[in-house]
Design a protein around this motif. Structure first.
Motif, PDB file in Angstrom:
ATOM      1  N   SER A   3       0.680  -1.239   0.071  1.00  0.00           N
ATOM      2  CA  SER A   3       0.101   0.085   0.086  1.00  0.00           C
ATOM      3  C   SER A   3       0.823   1.295   0.121  1.00  0.00           C
ATOM      4  O   SER A   3       2.086   1.021   0.234  1.00  0.00           O
ATOM      5  N   ARG A   4       0.107   2.475  -0.378  1.00  0.00           N
ATOM      6  CA  ARG A   4       1.149   3.579  -0.349  1.00  0.00           C
ATOM      7  C   ARG A   4       1.811   3.994   0.939  1.00  0.00           C
ATOM      8  O   ARG A   4       2.930   4.853   0.821  1.00  0.00           O
ATOM      9  N   SER A   5       0.929   3.667   2.192  1.00  0.00           N
ATOM     10  CA  SER A   5       1.500   3.938   3.332  1.00  0.00           C
ATOM     11  C   SER A   5       3.038   3.173   3.553  1.00  0.00           C
ATOM     12  O   SER A   5       3.601   3.452   4.665  1.00  0.00           O
ATOM     13  N   ASP A  21      -4.452  -0.603  -0.265  1.00  0.00           N
ATOM     14  CA  ASP A  21      -5.145   0.891   0.054  1.00  0.00           C
ATOM     15  C   ASP A  21      -6.481   0.601   0.144  1.00  0.00           C
ATOM     16  O   ASP A  21      -7.175   1.682  -0.130  1.00  0.00           O
ATOM     17  N   THR A  35      -8.644   1.649   2.529  1.00  0.00           N
ATOM     18  CA  THR A  35      -8.432   2.687   3.786  1.00  0.00           C
ATOM     19  C   THR A  35      -9.440   3.717   3.665  1.00  0.00           C
ATOM     20  O   THR A  35      -9.353   4.755   4.174  1.00  0.00           O
ATOM     21  N   ARG A  69      10.370   1.084   3.030  1.00  0.00           N
ATOM     22  CA  ARG A  69       8.770   1.630   3.197  1.00  0.00           C
ATOM     23  C   ARG A  69       8.324   0.750   4.358  1.00  0.00           C
ATOM     24  O   ARG A  69       7.688   1.511   5.179  1.00  0.00           O
ATOM     25  N   PHE A  86       6.980   2.107   7.754  1.00  0.00           N
ATOM     26  CA  PHE A  86       5.647   1.973   8.442  1.00  0.00           C
ATOM     27  C   PHE A  86       5.723   1.183   9.820  1.00  0.00           C
ATOM     28  O   PHE A  86       4.952   1.715  10.927  1.00  0.00           O
ATOM     29  N   ARG A 122       6.758   3.832  12.476  1.00  0.00           N
ATOM     30  CA  ARG A 122       5.925   4.643  12.735  1.00  0.00           C
ATOM     31  C   ARG A 122       4.701   4.317  13.611  1.00  0.00           C
ATOM     32  O   ARG A 122       4.143   4.873  14.592  1.00  0.00           O
TER      33      ARG A 122
END
Length: 650
Positions: free
Chosen positions: A424-426, A435, A437, A482, A486, A489
């Motif tokens: 996904s983009r996140s 995605d 979401t 990435r 994630f 975070r």
């Protein structure tokens, strides 16, 4: 410390309180697990949910008037056996009583012939009324009651089947909800449009569960969870109710056909629509509502899929789905850790069974977002080709790679490309979709369960990062970089990680630490240190770790819970991944596993440690108490013997 190749070394303690030699417990548990392998190479353990699934099985038989009295009696006995002393039924072992589960259990027992004046029924009824009565049950319960004529259809949120005709760019489209939601909802839209009535051959009602007559109740539909969007969607619900009767008949027929056109390619043979019980039951009722005869092959196959979910015996109950791919891959990891080799017949058969189930041809719903990506992956169940499971794919790939990376190179390359392609983009990964979401959809009145979506989660992301690292993608690879970002975070302020698909912070923290270890994160990094300190602070006096499903609620976040073998295994594996394998906490955790009661392959474990939907639906994976303790104890023993390299993503 780290090796030059980035792999983590863990120094063994100077004096090992536990015997670092060959463990009789590991050897016995390994042999017992091997003995449970099916002849074709796979493992399958029971997957138990709360009583709502078994109650809905009884509902379905009475809806169709296809009742097997003996079978129904055994299922009713199971439901009775799950009742708590307070009269209610919880969503997980020793949990608080749940209103909706209790309403379904009561109605199922009454359908099965239980006397409403029996003591257990009186206790259940008293509890239901004290919680506001059946009118306060959740949406799916009220839909079931509407199908049996126990509440008016206005008790159910407006969900016109014409939603099937909306374009993909519209605010609501089946693409925008999770796989499990779309397979459950699409046949349900047919039922909500046609409003059939259950045959209910015994004419059983539950009017005694309402504080006022159900036809007089005015406050069925509320959605207090979202103060900002909830009122707007309630207003939209009222508007839909006014205009829905005016929809042209031709449009309704086109919409019903669109729903059927969605369902039929995904029927999945005798594994059922979506390979999950609610979708299977809904499609059987939808076929009945549109007039499909009982001897229609699709109807017969759909019913057969449901019967495969029954665990029949003294404890006869209906499982929500089957978990053979997940069980087989995790059993392989545990046995590889315990010394089984791919040269032997056990793992060779298991690997071949998994290879035969790679989804290398079907282009499932994930192609809506990734139309050019070649298919690969594995489902959770025997077959579910439209819905490969990201978590299962990562775990299977790591097991095959660990067994023989050269032998399985071709399928590993396909799986790796697929996992990279659906990120996904996140930077995270969802369980099935890319995605997914559209969080505003969880505010619609229909979504009072709050589980309409499949957003990226730490545990699935961690498994993907672990897999990519194990297969040789470096930390500087874009997908890995990435994914790690994630995970970082999402770390909680106290150092733990939330566990979406397992209970809960112990599961999430184990998952995240394995991923960080796999990419070469130093043990003294702040993220690893904080997580290790959190785990040590949560250890129980007996040396184990425990956490129950109540930890998903804020009030249960920091409570102490009894130790369980599977969660202790996750914690010990996590400590080893964090460079704490030589420490006192890991030693005490391993000692707990050595001394915990065990019967055959399974350590004794009553609490539930699996999650379907946090705060709504939980699972007891009967295999978790078999392969995870074996896995952790075997790895710990290897460390004590000086086999200090921890080379795997899990």
């Amino acid at each position: 410390m780290l090796r030059a190749d980035g792999r983590l070394w863990i120094d063994p303690p100077v004096s090992a309180p536990l015997d670092g030699g060959e463990s009789s417990i590991v050897a016995e548990a390994r042999a017992a697990l091997v003995a449970l392998q099916r002849p074709d190479g796979h493992w399958l353990f029971e997957l138990e949910a709360d009583v709502t699934i078994s109650a809905e099985y009884i509902f379905l038989q009475h809806y169709l008037d296809e009742i097997d009295p003996a079978e129904e009696g055994r299922i009713a006995a199971y439901i009775r056996g799950c009742q708590a002393s307070n009269g209610g039924w919880p969503l997980f072992e020793a949990g608080e009583p749940d209103l909706s589960a209790t309403v379904k259990a009561y109605y199922a027992l009454k359908l099965a012939g239980d006397d409403p004046d029996a003591p257990h029924m009186i206790r259940a009824r008293s509890l239901i009324l004290s919680l506001g009565g059946a009118a306060k049950a959740n949406v799916f319960t009220r839909i079931a009651l509407a199908l049996f004529g126990q509440v008016p259809w206005r008790a159910v949120p407006a969900m016109p089947v014409e939603l099937m005709l909306l374009p993909r760019r519209s605010p609501f489209h089946v693409e925008k909800i999770s796989y499990w939601s779309r397979t459950v909802i699409v046949p349900l839209l047919i039922l909500m449009a046609l409003r059939p009535q259950a045959r209910n051959p015994r004419g059983v009602h539950i009017r005694e569960l309402f504080l006022r007559p159900p036809e007089d109740e005015q406050a069925y539909i509320t959605h207090p969870a979202d103060a900002r969007l909830g009122p707007a969607f309630l207003h939209l619900d009222r508007l839909l109710r006014e205009v829905e009767p005016r929809f042209p008949r031709g449009m309704r027929q086109r919409a019903i056909q669109a729903a059927i056109d969605f369902i039929e390619p995904r029927l999945n043979g005798d594994n059922g629509l979506g390979a999950i019980f609610p979708a299977m039951a809904n499609v059987v009722m939808a076929f009945d509502a549109i007039g499909r005869p009982k001897d229609d092959p699709a109807v017969q196959t759909a019913k057969q899929a449901i019967r495969k979910l029954l665990v029949d015996g003294e404890r006869t109950y209906c499982q929500p789905c089957l978990s053979p791919v997940w069980d087989t891959a995790l059993a392989m990891h545990a046995l590889l850790e315990a010394g089984e080799t791919i040269e032997g017949a056990v793992l060779d058969r298991a690997a071949q069974w998994l290879l035969d189930r790679e989804i290398a041809e079907t282009r499932g719903d994930w192609t809506w977002k990734r139309p050019l990506l070649p298919p690969s992956g594995w489902a959770f169940q025997y077959r579910n080709d439209h819905y490969p499971d990201v978590d299962d794919t990562a775990v299977v790939a790591m097991a095959l790679h660990r067994a023989d990376p050269d032998r399985y190179r071709a399928c590993l390359e396909r799986a790796c490309a697929w996992i990279v392609g659906i990120q996904s983009r996140s930077g995270g990964w969802g369980a099935f979709d890319v995605d997914n979401t559209y969080h505003y959809l969880n505010a619609i009145p229909f979504a009072d369960h709050g589980a309409l979506l499949d957003p990226p989660t730490v545990d699935v992301t961690a498994r993907c990062v672990s897999m990519l690292a194990q297969l040789g993608l470096g930390r500087d690879h874009d997908a890995v970089r990435r994914g790690v970002a994630f995970i970082r975070r999402e770390q909680e302020p106290d150092g733990s990680w939330y566990g979406r698909w397992g209970v809960n912070y112990v599961y999430g923290t184990w998952s995240a630490l394995c991923a960080l270890n796999a990419v070469g994160e130093p043990p003294d990094s702040p993220a690893m240190r904080r997580a290790g300190n959190w785990l040590k602070a949560r250890q129980n006096p007996d040396g184990g770790w425990g956490e129950d499903c109540a930890s998903y609620a804020p009030a249960g976040r920091d409570r102490a819970y009894p130790s369980t073998p599977s969660q202790t295994a996750w914690a010990v594996l996590a400590l080893m991944a964090a460079g704490e394998g030589a420490g006192e906490a890991a030693r005490r955790g391993a000692a707990f596993l050595e001394s915990a009661p065990r019967q055959g392959a399974r350590w004794r474990e009553e609490p539930w440690t699996g999650t379907g939907f946090p705060r709504v639906f939980y699972l007891k994976y009967h295999g978790y108490a078999a392969y995870f303790p074996l896995w952790a104890l075997a790895r710990y023993k290897r460390l004590l013997r000086g086999e200090t390299r921890v080379p795997w993503g899990m």
